[in-house]
Every structure is written in C-alpha cells, then in structure tokens.
Write a protein that holds these residues in place. Structure first.
Motif, short mmCIF file in Angstrom:
data_model
loop_
_atom_site.label_atom_id
_atom_site.label_comp_id
_atom_site.label_asym_id
_atom_site.label_seq_id
_atom_site.Cartn_x
_atom_site.Cartn_y
_atom_site.Cartn_z
N TRP A 96 50.78 36.76 35.85
CA TRP A 96 50.66 35.36 36.25
C TRP A 96 49.28 35.11 36.86
O TRP A 96 48.87 35.86 37.76
CB TRP A 96 51.73 35.00 37.28
N HIS A 97 48.60 34.10 36.37
CA HIS A 97 47.29 33.74 36.94
C HIS A 97 47.49 32.54 37.84
O HIS A 97 47.92 31.48 37.39
CB HIS A 97 46.30 33.40 35.82
N ILE A 98 47.16 32.73 39.12
CA ILE A 98 47.46 31.70 40.12
C ILE A 98 46.16 31.16 40.73
O ILE A 98 45.23 31.93 41.01
CB ILE A 98 48.35 32.27 41.25
N LYS A 99 46.13 29.87 40.92
CA LYS A 99 44.95 29.24 41.54
C LYS A 99 45.14 29.20 43.05
O LYS A 99 46.16 28.70 43.53
CB LYS A 99 44.80 27.82 41.02
N PRO A 146 39.76 21.54 48.44
CA PRO A 146 41.01 21.93 47.76
C PRO A 146 40.97 21.67 46.26
O PRO A 146 41.88 22.08 45.56
CB PRO A 146 42.06 21.05 48.45
N SER A 147 39.97 21.01 45.75
CA SER A 147 39.92 20.83 44.31
C SER A 147 39.33 22.04 43.60
O SER A 147 39.35 22.15 42.39
CB SER A 147 39.09 19.57 43.97
N GLN A 148 38.73 22.94 44.37
CA GLN A 148 38.16 24.15 43.81
C GLN A 148 39.10 25.33 44.04
O GLN A 148 39.80 25.39 45.06
CB GLN A 148 36.79 24.45 44.46
N PHE A 149 39.10 26.27 43.09
CA PHE A 149 40.04 27.40 43.18
C PHE A 149 39.38 28.75 42.93
O PHE A 149 38.35 28.83 42.26
CB PHE A 149 41.13 27.26 42.12
N VAL A 150 40.05 29.72 43.46
CA VAL A 150 39.81 31.09 42.98
C VAL A 150 41.08 31.46 42.22
O VAL A 150 42.18 31.17 42.67
CB VAL A 150 39.60 32.08 44.15
N VAL A 151 40.91 32.07 41.04
CA VAL A 151 42.11 32.46 40.29
C VAL A 151 42.38 33.95 40.50
O VAL A 151 41.49 34.78 40.34
CB VAL A 151 41.93 32.17 38.79
N VAL A 152 43.60 34.26 40.87
CA VAL A 152 43.98 35.67 41.00
C VAL A 152 45.12 35.94 40.02
O VAL A 152 45.87 35.03 39.66
CB VAL A 152 44.45 36.02 42.43
N ALA A 153 45.22 37.20 39.59
CA ALA A 153 46.29 37.55 38.65
C ALA A 153 47.22 38.55 39.32
O ALA A 153 46.78 39.39 40.10
CB ALA A 153 45.68 38.17 37.40
N THR A 154 48.51 38.43 39.03
CA THR A 154 49.45 39.38 39.61
C THR A 154 50.64 39.57 38.68
O THR A 154 50.99 38.68 37.90
CB THR A 154 49.95 38.91 40.99
N THR A 155 51.26 40.75 38.79
CA THR A 155 52.50 41.00 38.04
C THR A 155 53.70 40.74 38.94
O THR A 155 54.83 40.77 38.48
CB THR A 155 52.57 42.46 37.55
N ALA A 181 38.93 38.55 40.80
CA ALA A 181 39.40 38.36 42.17
C ALA A 181 40.83 38.87 42.28
O ALA A 181 41.63 38.71 41.37
CB ALA A 181 39.35 36.89 42.54
N VAL A 182 41.13 39.51 43.41
CA VAL A 182 42.44 40.13 43.59
C VAL A 182 43.08 39.59 44.86
O VAL A 182 42.43 39.49 45.90
CB VAL A 182 42.31 41.65 43.76
#
Length: 878
Positions: A201-204, A211-220, A273-274
């Motif tokens: 899952w890639h989450i912003k 708050p309109s800008q994001f870092v995307v992290v991925a997790t299982t 990014a983690v």
RNA sequence: GGACGCAUAGCUCAGCUGGUUAGAGCGCUGCCCUCACAUGGCAGAGGUCGAAGGUUCAAGUCCUUCUGCGUCCACCA
C-alpha cells in the motif's frame, strides 16, 4: 537341532526377540569394559507429543546400524535414549484437549495446568519410545531420559546461572517474533519465512506546513502506521535533501512526526521514503534507537489493537488493516495498491503470522560461544556429512544473532530468576539461594516472585550430550562416554540443535560433543512431497511393521536412502522378500548340514580338499565382507546393504547353494555353506537385527545375542583367484546353456547334449564340475573335445579358459541360432574395434597411464578370444 | 535477494579419485508350482546419461552457460 519353522512370520520372531532383549538387556552399556574404548550415540530426543513417523524410523535405523556395528566391533557402546518436552508443541496439544472440555489454561491456573501436562506426558509421552523400541533400536533403555526430569532440570538451571555469571545472559526490551495465538516470543529459527502474495500500500503523508504536499511511503502492513513516529529517507537521496527535519502529520492519528535521514533506507525501493514504526518492526526499532524516537505500541499481545490505535482500538490486527486502508482511501491518502510477493514469518507450530513485537525477554549472547565453535570447526570438529552442509553451518555461526530464550508459556523449565518488589532480580539455582541473595542485598528477608516465563525448549536440548550422562555431576559415565561419537539427524535442525550443542559442549565440557554429524534426507512420498498428516500421504511405520515386519521396514528404507527418500508401500516388499529368502536359505542349509559342520572359522575347513565352488564362495564372501565393512565405516549404509543383497541372493543363493546341492554330502562343503551363511547373518545383523538373530540362534543351536558376537574379519589368504576362474568358466557355460534352453524353448525334460571344446586345462576344470553343471542346466550328456586349435591356443597361452560349447541334436533351430551368434559376434567386434581404435591412437599410447593401457590390451585379447569362440561355435553348427 | 542440491531404463535410484560394451530393484514380456523359497526360479525387452558449448588420448563422471524441479538462509518497507 531345533528345526527352523517352514514359514517366515516376522511378527512372531520380532515379538520373541524383543522380549528376550528386554529380559536379558544385551544393549546395557557400562564404562570401561573394552580395550577398544567407548562409542556413544545420543538419540535426537523425539517430542513427547510425537507418534512414530517415517522420519523417526529412518533416523533411528541409521543410529541402530551404527551402534550395532560398533558393538560387534567390540566397542563399549552406549546409545542413549530419551524424549524432549517440546514446550510449545506439547502445551498446544494439551490446550486443545482442554478446549474440548470448554476449559482454558488461564481458567485452570498454572499448577493445575502443569498437573494436566505431566499427566499427559505420563500417559502419552512414552508412546514414541515404545515405538522406537519396536523398531529394534538397541538403546540402553534403562537410561531413558526426559528433558524435564529432575537431574536434567538441575543441569538446565545450572547452565542458566553459569551463563548469567559469565555475562552471557541478559534481559532486555527488544523487538522479538511474537506469536499472537500462542502468545509467546519465538526465536528467529522458530519464525519461518513463508512466501505469500501480499499487497503493497502506498500512503500519502501530508506535511504540517502545507497539507496539500505529501511524502509517499509504502508498507505491507498499513495498520502499523498508527504507531509511526518518523519517516526516514536516505541521506544521499537528492529528492529529499531539503526535507529532512520537516514535520509530517500522521494521518488518522494526527501525531506530528519528523522526516529523518538514515543509511538503512534503500533509495531505489518505492518512493525512497519509509515509515518508521519502532515498536513493530525490527529495522524501525533499530532506527528508533539510533534517532531517539518514541516507541508507540499499538497492539495487545493477542494481536488486538490497543488504546494507542485510537479509533481502531479493540479491532483484530487484520480487521484494523482493512479499516485503516478504508479510512485512508476515504481521505484520499491512498495513492495506490500493488500486488507484492514477499515472505511472511509464521509461527513454526501454529502457522499464525508472527508479529514483530516489543517486549522484555531474556537473551543469550551468542557471539563469544559461536567464535569458539567456529575455531573448533576450522580445526575439523565436528566433521559434517554430506560436506555441503558445512558451509551452511559455518555461515550461521559467522552471522549469529542473540538467542531469545524466554517463552511466555507454562510447560517447560521455569526461568531461574526471582524478583523483589524494588525491581531487583536474583539469578539462582534454587529459590532458597535467591532468597539468600536478596537477604544479603537488603539486609533482611524480602518476598520474591519467580519469573513466570519458561525457557525455550532448545535451551534444554542443547545440553543433551552431557546432561543425559549426569552433568553437572562428574561421574564415571560422563568421563567415559563423553564426548559422543556420531550424531545422526536431519538438516532442518542444524541451527536449532546441532550448532547449539557444539557451543554448549565447548562452553561446559571444553570438548565438542561429537566427532561426526551425519545429516540424512527427508522421507517423502512417491510424488516427492513431505509426508504429513494434513496431506494424508503419511505412511505409518507401525502399519508397515505389522504388515511386513520391522526388518523389512529397516531394510527397504535404508536401501532406498539416497538423498531424500521416496517411499511407497510397495517398496517394503523388497525387505520382506529378502528376509524371507534369508529364512529359506537358512532352512535349506540346516536341512543339509550335520552338527559337525558348525565350525568356528575358515581355518577349520580343509581347504586343500575343498571343491572349487566352495573355494569360490569363500573368496566371494571375503570380497563382500571387505566391501560391506568399508561402506559401513564410511556411513554408506545403502551401499553396504546393496552389496549384501547382491552377495547373499545373487551369489550365495542363486549360484553357490545351487552348485552345492550335489556336493553337500561332503563335510567340508557343509562347513563352507554353514560358515559363510553364519557370517553373512552377522554382516546383515545391524540392518535386520530380528531375523538374523533368530536364524543365527537356530543355526548355532544356542541362545546368543548377535549384537554381542564379533564382526567377521577379512582373511585375505582365502581369496582364491584360481577358484574364481574355475567357477567363472562354469557360470558362463551354464548361462549360455540356459540361454539356449530359453531361446529355443527346450524343456527341462527334453534332453540336451553338449560338446565342449577347449584346452585340456579348461576342459579339466569343467569336467571337475560336471555334476554341478548337469544339475544346474540338466544336460543329458557332455562330450569333451580338444581341437587342434585349442591345443595351439593353449600352448600360446592365449586361452586357458573354456573355449566354447555346442548344443547338439535337433532341438535347436540351427539357422536361428547362427543368426543369434552372428549378432553377438558383430556386437563384440564393435566393442573390440572401439578399444583397438583407442589403442592405435598415438596420443592414447603416449599419455594414458601404463596400467590403463595394459588393461585395455588385455580386454581386447579377451574380446578376440570370445569372437573366435563364437566363430568356432558357428562353424560347428551344422 | 543470497547459498546449495538434483536431472541416468516406464518408476525409484547406484555409478566413490574421468579409463571395460552404462548397472540394480520394482514394473513389463515369455517359460517354469524342479523335493529351501511362487515373498520363488530362468530368460528377455527397455537408456543419444536434461540442453548447448568446452577441457582431455579418454567425460554419465571435470569446467561454463542454459532449462526444469527441489531445499535452506534473508530486516527491502
């Protein structure tokens, strides 16, 4: 003499033998009897939950072969039996039982629950020992140990205290593998990786200041985001260079977390990014320590979310996962979902997905012990077979990690640590000692409570080679029988058990606990699948024993043991048929031999007066003995068995006994038949102990334990090349005549005349055996002719052997026979030509070793003789 | 992602340091209930040793690559 019963009934003789072995205890081990010294084997203790399966049958058969052979060699053998309490496994079994009664261990209470477990152990725990016993295992059963018996428990506590005093045991809060179902910590080795098709899952994660800008992290594992306390990026990653230190508002939770830089992060993976969840992931835990992050535990030990999970409190972890994903989706924060194949850790006992969980546990510091084990290994201790496992063993020791030894269950060795109410702890062998320590510290008596947890099962198993001998007491047995000789086990437990035993052995006995480790294969079904109850493909050894006999089970399994062993029910027929053959051959010998023929050794046979066939079988026997002994020494048991099978059935029964039928009136021949059989029984005894001993007893007309008889010795003086040649001539003659009979359908009742043509010597040899030949192939008459050619060959030294034979009379279709022989000539010529081609090559003559060239020359001349024989045969066919 | 193992007759496997015309058991075909054994005896059919290269006088056996199965280890979210 007692007659051997006409039918071989395995169940009867096995029961009879077992009873005798139990009464007279021929496997009893005692120190210091033999000049040859000790030879110890410790059984890999089966779990008390266990029922005998094919893996046990294989493992124990190998050990029994080894120990029976060594016993016959004159060593003071000790095969130490016992069982393992198998903490989690056994507790699970009993808990299931309780569940049927609507009870739980908590409802029952610790003491009552333990009573139930002991009761269970008493009633079911020894089943497997009884089954191993039925297999014919020659353990010293009186010494049977259990990893939780009193003395053994002393050893376990002693080791804990010693290691603690040596600074090798510590307590700490770490991420460990937690089984939410068993509700206990697991060692790394107990959490098995299983491939699974998960999702990524890639989450912003939105920034605080925008708050309109994001870092995307991925997790299982999206639900773990609830416990995030940072987002990490690689310091070298330009994409995030300016963002380090920026604050992010964790969605759903609202916690403000920072972006941190850490080398651990792989720039190439996902967005680079983690999310960092220090309380729920081992890497994140390490990062959390490095960066002083908060550790937010979001889960109860049973895998249900706790108060820190906010709105998800009370949900099971997988339920929470769905809800978290849904919530993120609704907020538009879920960027994408990808299928993702990865390995998930599962509990090795119940297959539940393991949760990395932060908790306080006891650990053993492994590095110092592993280093010593490595040093020993590099000095050749222990030797591991097959060799390819050596690297596996070594690598594990090099990359060793600390061992989590506490388990949150009740069945096992209670951790010998007591706590006072001030946060102090006391490590001691007994509560009294702990109290004394506390008194010394506080200056008065204080109440203590013992650590509720128990030790990992392997924390007792790793002491097996010396704790079973009485350690920490220094007694005679321990001094004499330690270290052990050879360990037979499965490769799966190299880490769990083998490596740890080596470390414990060095640490507490200053000696590696065994010289050799033999790792055997896995028993699989005919399709190559592991045998398991759930697949329903398991073959029950007890059923096989019932149907075919324990000897058949052992024999067939070893004969089939290459790497992994593929087995189906029909395979056991080989072993039963072989035992049956042994039975009937022995009956035959008994019927034809007088008591005077029961001699001690070959010296008691008048060798000069012996017929060629008897000389030949003695010679073949010596060769077989040599082969078998060497194969056993090198642990090549299936090869040894194969040689025995060939020798006994293919040589002794098919040829010798048949040839001997016309000779057994003669005492020397009787002695030979009897002695070779008797010694063959000895050679076979380690493999099929029941039937061999039963027959040996009949044969010698005396009670004896074959395992206590001496292993035969090769006596080179009885290797007789001349006799081998004589009989070889007879064998080939008989083979050819049989061939003719089969080919032309000449019935035994039909007469067949034979003209033998050859040199005088060769004819003389066969003539000597004429009665044998006649009996074997039912030739009505034999005529001997020495042709001019044969005389010439003989003089030239070309052919000292039988030249050829001619079937006479109208029974053979001459044209067909000619065609057959022509084909054989062509084939032989081709073979000769290929060798000649090699011989004529200059390179070969120059570079090949002389002995090879000589052999090839010899071979060519043999083939040419054969071709001439065949040609002459053809010319005689009118 | 690392490490390792296995591919030889229809099936299960031998074939140890390269050197006879590649073996065994089961199964299959044919003939035999011959007074130890039909859980037996005798005979027979069946293989380009996974593929392609290479080393060598010589390769099922050594080396490389590939293909197919399998095992172990592993903290890529």
């Amino acid at each position: 003499m007692t007659e051997i019963p006409p039918r071989y009934i395995p169940a009867d003789i096995e029961e009879k033998r077992l009873k005798l072995w139990d009464e007279k205890k021929p496997f009893h081990a005692s120190a210091g009897h033999s000049k040859k010294g000790p030879c110890t084997v410790v059984i890999p203790p089966p779990n008390v939950t266990g029922v005998l399966h094919m893996g046990h049958a294989l493992n124990n058969t190998l050990q029994d072969i080894f120990i029976r052979y060594k016993r016959m060699q004159g060593f003071d053998t000790l095969w130490m039996p016992g069982t393992d309490h198998a903490g989690i496994a056994t507790q699970n079994v009993v808990e299931k039982q309780l569940a049927k009664e609507g009870l739980t261990r908590e409802a029952l209470g610790r003491d009552k629950f333990m009573e139930r477990l002991w009761e269970w152990k008493r009633h079911h725990g020894d089943t497997i020992i009884d089954q191993l016993h039925k297999l014919g295992s020659s353990c010293d059963w009186d010494r049977t140990r259990f990893t939780m018996d009193e003395g053994y428990s002393t050893a376990v506590r002693d080791v804990f205290v010693k290691l603690y005093e040596r600074g090798l045991i510590y307590q700490g809060s770490y991420i460990i593998n937690w089984c939410p179902r068993c509700q206990t910590a697991l060692a790394d080795e107990e959490a098995e990786h299983k491939d699974s098709n998960g999702q990524l899952w890639h989450i912003k994660y939105p920034f605080k200041n925008d708050p309109s800008q994001f870092v995307v992290v991925a997790t299982t594992r999206p639900e773990t985001m609830l416990g995030d306390t940072a987002v990490a990026v690689n310091p070298q990653d330009e994409r995030y260079a300016g963002l380090i230190g920026q604050i992010i508002v964790l969605p759903l939770v609202g916690r403000e977390i920072a972006i941190i830089a850490d080398d651990f992060v792989d720039k190439a993976f996902g967005s680079g990014a983690v999310k960092v969840t220090p309380a729920h992931d081992p890497n994140d835990f390490a990062m959390g320590r490095r960066h002083n992050l908060d550790f937010v535990n979001i889960m109860h030990p049973n895998g249900v979310m706790n108060g820190n999970a906010g709105p998800f409190d009370g949900l099971d972890r997988f339920e929470a996962r769905k809800k978290v994903v849904k919530a993120l989706e609704e907020l538009g924060l879920l960027e994408k979902v990808e299928p993702h194949a990865h390995a998930v850790r599962r509990c090795y006992r119940c297959e539940t997905i393991v949760e990395p969980y932060l908790s306080k546990q006891w650990f053993v510091k492994m590095k110092p012990m592993a280093d010593k084990a490595l040093e020993a290994f590099r000095n050749g201790e222990p030797r591991i077979q097959p060799k390819r496992w050596e690297k596996v063993y070594e690598n594990w020791l090099v990359d060793i990690r600390d061992w989590c030894i506490s388990r949150q269950i009740w069945w096992g060795h209670r951790i010998p640590v007591w706590y006072d109410s001030h946060g102090g702890h006391f490590v001691a062998k007994t509560e009294a000692e702990a109290l004394a320590q506390a008194r010394a510290k506080h200056g008065k008596d204080v109440p203590l409570t013992q650590d509720p947890d128990v030790l990992d099962t392997w924390f007792s198993s790793w002491l097996w080679p010396f704790a079973t001998l009485g350690w920490p007491q220094e007694n005679m047995d321990l001094k004499y029988f330690y270290p052990t000789s050879t360990l037979f086990t499965a490769p799966e437990i190299i880490f769990f058990w083998v490596a740890r035993m080596v470390m414990a052995g060095i640490e507490f006995m200053d000696e590696v606990p065994f010289q050799d480790v033999i790792l055997h294969g896995t028993v699989r079904d005919a399709k190559g699948r592991k045998m398991s109850k759930s697949l329903g493909n398991a073959i029950d050894p007890l059923e096989i024993i019932k149907e075919f006999g324990a000897d058949a089970l052992r024999f067939s399994m070893i004969l089939n043991s290459g790497q992994d062993i593929f087995i189906s029910k029909e395979k056991f027929e080989i072993g039963r048929n072989f035992s049956n053959k042994l039975w009937n051959a022995s009956r035959f010998v008994m019927m034809n031999v007088t008591p005077e023929a029961r001699v001690k050794g070959f010296a008691d046979i008048d060798h000069a007066a012996l017929d060629p066939a008897s000389k030949w079988i003695i010679s073949r026997y010596q060769a077989a003995l040599k082969e078998v002994t060497e194969a056993i020494e090198q642990f090549r048991y299936s090869e040894a068995e194969n040689s025995l099978y060939e020798f006994f059935w293919g040589t002794y029964c098919d040829w010798y006994l048949e040839m001997a039928k016309s000779r057994l009136v003669e005492l020397n021949a009787q002695k030979t038949a009897w002695l070779v059989l008797s010694n063959t029984l000895k050679m076979l005894h380690p493999f099929i102990p029941f039937v061999t001993e039963e027959l040996y007893v009949y044969l010698h007309d005396t009670e004896a334990f074959l395992t206590l008889e001496a292993w035969p010795v090769v006596e080179a003086q009885y290797v007789d090349a001349g006799a081998e040649k004589d009989i070889q001539a007879v064998l080939s003659l008989v083979t050819v005549v049989r061939n003719i009979r089969a080919q032309w359908n000449i019935k035994p009742s039909d007469s067949l005349e034979c003209v033998l043509n050859g040199s005088r010597e060769a004819l003389a040899r066969v003539q000597q055996q004429e009665d044998v030949v006649r009996k074997l192939v039912r030739i009505s008459s034999v005529r001997y002719e020495t042709s001019a050619q044969a005389v010439k060959d003989s003089a030239a030294g070309v052919a000292g052997e039988l030249q050829f034979f001619i079937p006479l009379g109208g029974l053979v279709d001459v044209a067909k026979e000619k065609a057959r022989i022509m084909a054989e000539i062509t084939q032989t010529e081709k073979a000769a030509a290929s060798i000649e081609g090699r011989l004529s090559s200059e390179a070969f003559v120059q570079k090949a070793p002389p002995d090879v060239i000589a052999k090839e020359r010899q071979r060519v001349s043999e083939l040419k003789v054969k071709i001439d024989d065949l040609k002459r045969t053809i010319s005689c066919l009118i």
